[in-house]
Each structure stands twice: as structure tokens, then as C-alpha cells.
Enzyme design. Structure first.
Site, short mmCIF file in Angstrom:
data_model
loop_
_atom_site.label_atom_id
_atom_site.label_comp_id
_atom_site.label_asym_id
_atom_site.label_seq_id
_atom_site.Cartn_x
_atom_site.Cartn_y
_atom_site.Cartn_z
N ASP A 77 0.82 -1.22 0.00
CA ASP A 77 0.00 0.00 0.00
C ASP A 77 0.85 1.27 0.00
OD1 ASP A 77 -1.91 -1.99 0.42
OD2 ASP A 77 -3.16 -0.67 1.63
N ARG A 156 0.74 4.98 17.54
CA ARG A 156 0.49 5.99 16.50
C ARG A 156 0.99 7.39 16.87
NH1 ARG A 156 0.89 2.05 13.44
NH2 ARG A 156 -0.97 1.14 12.50
N ASP A 185 -6.80 4.82 12.87
CA ASP A 185 -5.43 5.30 12.72
C ASP A 185 -5.34 6.63 11.99
OD1 ASP A 185 -4.30 3.27 14.15
OD2 ASP A 185 -3.75 2.06 12.42
N SER A 241 -5.30 -8.59 7.63
CA SER A 241 -4.22 -7.60 7.72
C SER A 241 -3.60 -7.65 9.11
CB SER A 241 -4.75 -6.19 7.44
OG SER A 241 -5.63 -5.78 8.46
#
Length: 476
Positions: A77, A156, A185, A241
């Protein structure tokens, strides 16, 4: 006037939509551009032939936009996003955070440079992740919706903080990330960026129609990667994922989106199956100061770890060996939908139980009640991405203050997927063995309990006396 026409003109567009060009004899276009590629509404309706990939690439590349720092993972990605950003006219600086995940960082560096990144930063932020993000969560006993230990949510803001730092170092006006438009996120990244650098501009491709309409699925990304020489995985992708950092690994999407589907046996990577884990437990002693673990000792082999990073990595290894830290939950995302997530948080699970125990041993009852309320709000703020908000900073200060007396050692056993507390000791303990003993009266007069009970029963007596009157009247 359509943007970038002179540089981005394609044959189909010049033949079939010359009225849109606004160039001399071809006529004028009064449409306002509506996307980054310079398309106008009329053009997009009348000239679908012009939406060819080559035309869009040429049109976008014709407009330099400045430097963007991309939070890069090395995966499909963000590799595609890197190339796509270059198509849009950005100079791309790639930033890859080493936050404890298993990754070939040098290979990722070479890949980013080969794809056109003008510079690559690989920043090891593992130590600051533990000391500045995980430790405050341990002090708080942070737990979202009673089960989730916040592994991704804590990572994050740590990653995004360095992203902003690099953007400032590079003089970049933009930062970019590969978070989807449905998840948490995107919020966590961007709230951190805006808090630390209010003038920063964020490029979020998965929220831009020109990107997500062009790449509606993984197949389109794979086709794009092949066309642009982006290396694609040679092994079959797992049908879910994954996102890993030092604290945990998360699994979601794919076959896991059906909440009744059991996790396949081969899914877990940080922990062993408890059923096949060792038949002998590891007994550990964890020492705390101000609510933070400062030393761990294995009672079996005498192994000792003191530094924050080494201690946490060691606990990950021990807990993972015994299958500790697995959960499978449905949680409430901040954006408003429920999602199913499977998590492995080995060291975090040990420390949660150990800290909970030493805190109860050393903290006043009423202070702890207040602190529990603060921890609930802290967990919610962290999950929702507000780490750098004034209210979260205030809570961290309050929680930190509550930890001054949380000092001592917890002895525990790690075995077959569970953590068992075996004992604890502390110089700041509020436990009075003589006072609580059933064999010694100590400084306590049992007769005093009669008045205590009478006072506390008064409210109950009055409530039920009134309820009896109401019931009698209703029956009449």
C-alpha cells in the site's frame, strides 16, 4: 480553466473534448477544477477517454507541489502511495519507524529509493515508545472497553511525532500516511500532526476519491505495482491484515470480518498456543518504582533485566513462550462502527496484572477509586487519538502523581496462557498484618463495628420502609 492542460494533454482529450481545453480556437472552459488532477465536472462527463492512466499521470506530474514526508511501511500500500504521490507532483521523503516490528529495514530503504523517494529516514523509536508511551499506560492500568491494552493506539502518536519532526527538519509542508478512511489510525495520526504542527497539511490518499476510485481493491493495487515496477509479494498473502509493534500485533479484516469465524491456528505470531506451551512455569519478580517497572528477575535461572527496552523485550519473550496475551474482541471504533480485532500483547499483559496488584497494595482506597475513573477516561482518549490533547496531558500528570507510592516487588507465575500473582512486598504498603489478622485483635475494637453497621443500615431501612408504604397504597 482546467489546470495543467498544456503539459497534461492527451490525444483523446484534444480530439473529443477540445471545448474543454480553453486554448485559443478550442474555446473556453468555465468549470472549476474539482480534483487534484485538474479535471472539471464537464470534462469528467464528456471525456471519459481522458481518464486513462497515462493522461492522469502526465497531468498530475506537470504540477510540482513541494515535499511530502510519507509514513512508509515498505508494504504494497505505502509503496504504491509513494509512486502515486510522485505522480501528483510531490517530492517524497519516506519515513519508516522502527517501533519493534520484525522488518528488513535496509531492504525497505533500498525499495523506497528505487521507487523514487528523494530521501529515506529509518528512525528507531523503540526506546521512547516504551518509556514515554507504554510506561504511562502501565501506570494508568489503561484498558479500552475492559479488554484492549491499546498497543496500536499508543504507537500511532509516537510514530506521528517523529513524522512531524522530520517534516520540520526537511522544510516540508505536507505529511502523508496510508491509513484507511474507515479506521481509527487516520484520526490518531492526524490529530497528533495537527497538535504538534498546526500548519502542517496532511495527504490521506485513501480518503481522496481520485485515489480510492482508481484503486477500489487489492487487484488494482497489484496491477498498478506491476506496471510501475513496484515489487509485489511472491508468497500468498494472509487473508487478513496485520500491524505489529513492540507492544503487540493486531489482526483484522479479510476472513476475520465475520465475527463468528474462529481465528485460524496459524494466525498468531507473537505467542505460542497455550496448549502446547511449556509444562513448567516461569516465575518472575518484577520491581516497580513510581508505578514503572525497573527490574525483572527470573527466579528459575536468575536472569535479570533493568533497562526499559530490554525489560520489555524480555517479558515479551517469556509471555510469548507461554501463550500469554491473546484476545479476540469486538470493539467500538471512534468513527462510529464496531470492528473485530484479534490482538497479542504478551509483555503488556504481564505488566497489567503485576501493576494492578502492587497498586492495590500501596494506594489508598479512595485515591484509587478516583484514579480508576481517570484511567477510564485516559484509555478512551488514547484510543481516540487525543494523546497530545491538553486533557490527556492533564490526566497523565494526575495519574503520575498517584503513582508516587506505588513501589515494591510482585512475584508471579507465567504458565499456559495465564498470569498468576504469587505474592508482593513493598516499603510503602498500606497492608497492616496485625490489624487485619483473625488471630490478633490489634489496634481495633470489634464492638465499634456495631455502630458502623447501624449508621450504614439507616439509609437502607428508610428506603425499604418507604417502598413498603408505596406498595400498600398501590394494592388498595
Amino acid at each position: 480553466m482546467v489546470l495543467g492542460v498544456k503539459e497534461g494533454i492527451c490525444p483523446a482529450r484534444s480530439r473529443r473534448c477540445s471545448v474543454m481545453l480553453g486554448l485559443g480556437p478550442f474555446g473556453n472552459c468555465n468549470c472549476l477544477p474539482v480534483n487534484a488532477l485538474g479535471a472539471c465536472r464537464k470534462w469528467s462527463r464528456l471525456c471519459q477517454d481522458c481518464l486513462s492512466e497515462s493522461c492522469m499521470e502526465q497531468s498530475a506530474m506537470a504540477q510540482p507541489k513541494g515535499t511530502v514526508v510519507l509514513a512508509y511501511s515498505g508494504g504494497l500500500d505505502t509503496s504504491c502511495i509513494l509512486v502515486w504521490l510522485k505522480e501528483q507532483g510531490y517530492d517524497v521523503v519516506a519515513y519508516l519507524a522502527n517501533i519493534g516490528q520484525k522488518e528488513d529495514f535496509e531492504a525497505a530503504r533500498k525499495k523506497a529509493l528505487a521507487l523514487g523517494a528523494k530521501k529515506v529516514y529509518i528512525e528507531d523509536i523503540s526506546k521512547e515508545f516504551v518509556e514515554e508511551f507504554i510506561w504511562p499506560a502501565v501506570q494508568a492500568n489503561a484498558l479500552y472497553e475492559d479488554r484492549y491494552l491499546l498497543g496500536t493506539a499508543l504507537a500511532r502518536p509516537c510514530i506521528a511525532r517523529k513524522l512531524v519532526e522530520i517534516a520540520q527538519r526537511e522544510g516540508a509542508q505536507y505529511v502523508a500516511h496510508g491509513a484507511t478512511g474507515k479506521g481509527n489510525d487516520q484520526v490518531r495520526f492526524e490529530l497528533t500532526c495537527y497538535a504538534l504542527c498546526p500548519k502542517i497539511k496532511v495527504v490521506a490518499p485513501w480518503r481522496l476519491p481520485e485515489f480510492y476510485q482508481r484503486f477500489p481493491g487489492r487487484r488494482e493495487l497489484m496491477d498498478y505495482a506491476k506496471k510501475h515496477g513496484i515489487p509485489v509479494p511472491v508468497t500468498p498473502q494472509t487473508p487478513w491484515s496485520m500491524d505489529e509493534n513492540l507492544m503487540h500485533i493486531s489482526y483484522e479484516a479479510g476472513i476475520l470480518e465475520n465475527p463468528k469465524n474462529q481465528a485460524p491456528p496459524g494466525l498468531y505470531t507473537k505467542t505460542r498456543d497455550p496448549a502446547t506451551s511449556p509444562d513448567t512455569p516461569d516465575v518472575l519478580e518484577i520491581e516497580f518504582e513510581r508505578g514503572v517497572p525497573v527490574k525483572v528477575t527470573n527466579a528459575g535461572d536468575g536472569a535479570t533485566r533493568r533497562s526499559a527496552l530490554e525489560l520489555f523485550v524480555y517479558l515479551n519473550d517469556i509471555a510469548g513462550k507461554h501463550g500469554v496475551g491473546r484476545i479476540d474482541i469486538v470493539e467500538n471504533r471512534f468513527v462510529g462502527m464496531k470492528s473485530r480485532g484479534i490482538y497479542e500483547t504478551p509483555a503488556g499483559t504481564i505488566l497489567y496484572h503485576a501493576h494492578l496488584d502492587i497498586e492495590a497494595f500501596t494506594m489508598d482506597r479512595e485515591v484509587r477509586k478516583i484514579k480508576q475513573g481517570l484511567a477510564l477516561k485516559f484509555s478512551e482518549l488514547v484510543y481516540n487519538g487525543f494523546w497530545h490533547s491538553p486533557e490527556c496531558e492533564f490526566l497523565r500528570q494526575c495519574i503520575g502523581r498517584s503513582q508516587e507510592a506505588v513501589v515494591g516487588t510482585v512475584r508471579l507465575s507465567v504458565f499456559k496462557g495465564q498470569v498468576y500473582i504469587l505474592g508482593r512486598e513493598s516499603p510503602r504498603s498500606l497492608y497492616n498484618e496485625e490489624l487485619v489478622s483473625m488471630n490478633v485483635q490489634g489496634d481495633y475494637e470489634p464492638a465499634d463495628a456495631t455502630g458502623f453497621i447501624n449508621i450504614n443500615s439507616l439509609r437502607l431501612k428508610e428506603y425499604h420502609r418507604l417502598q413498603s408504604k408505596v406498595t400498600v397504597k398501590q394494592d388498595e
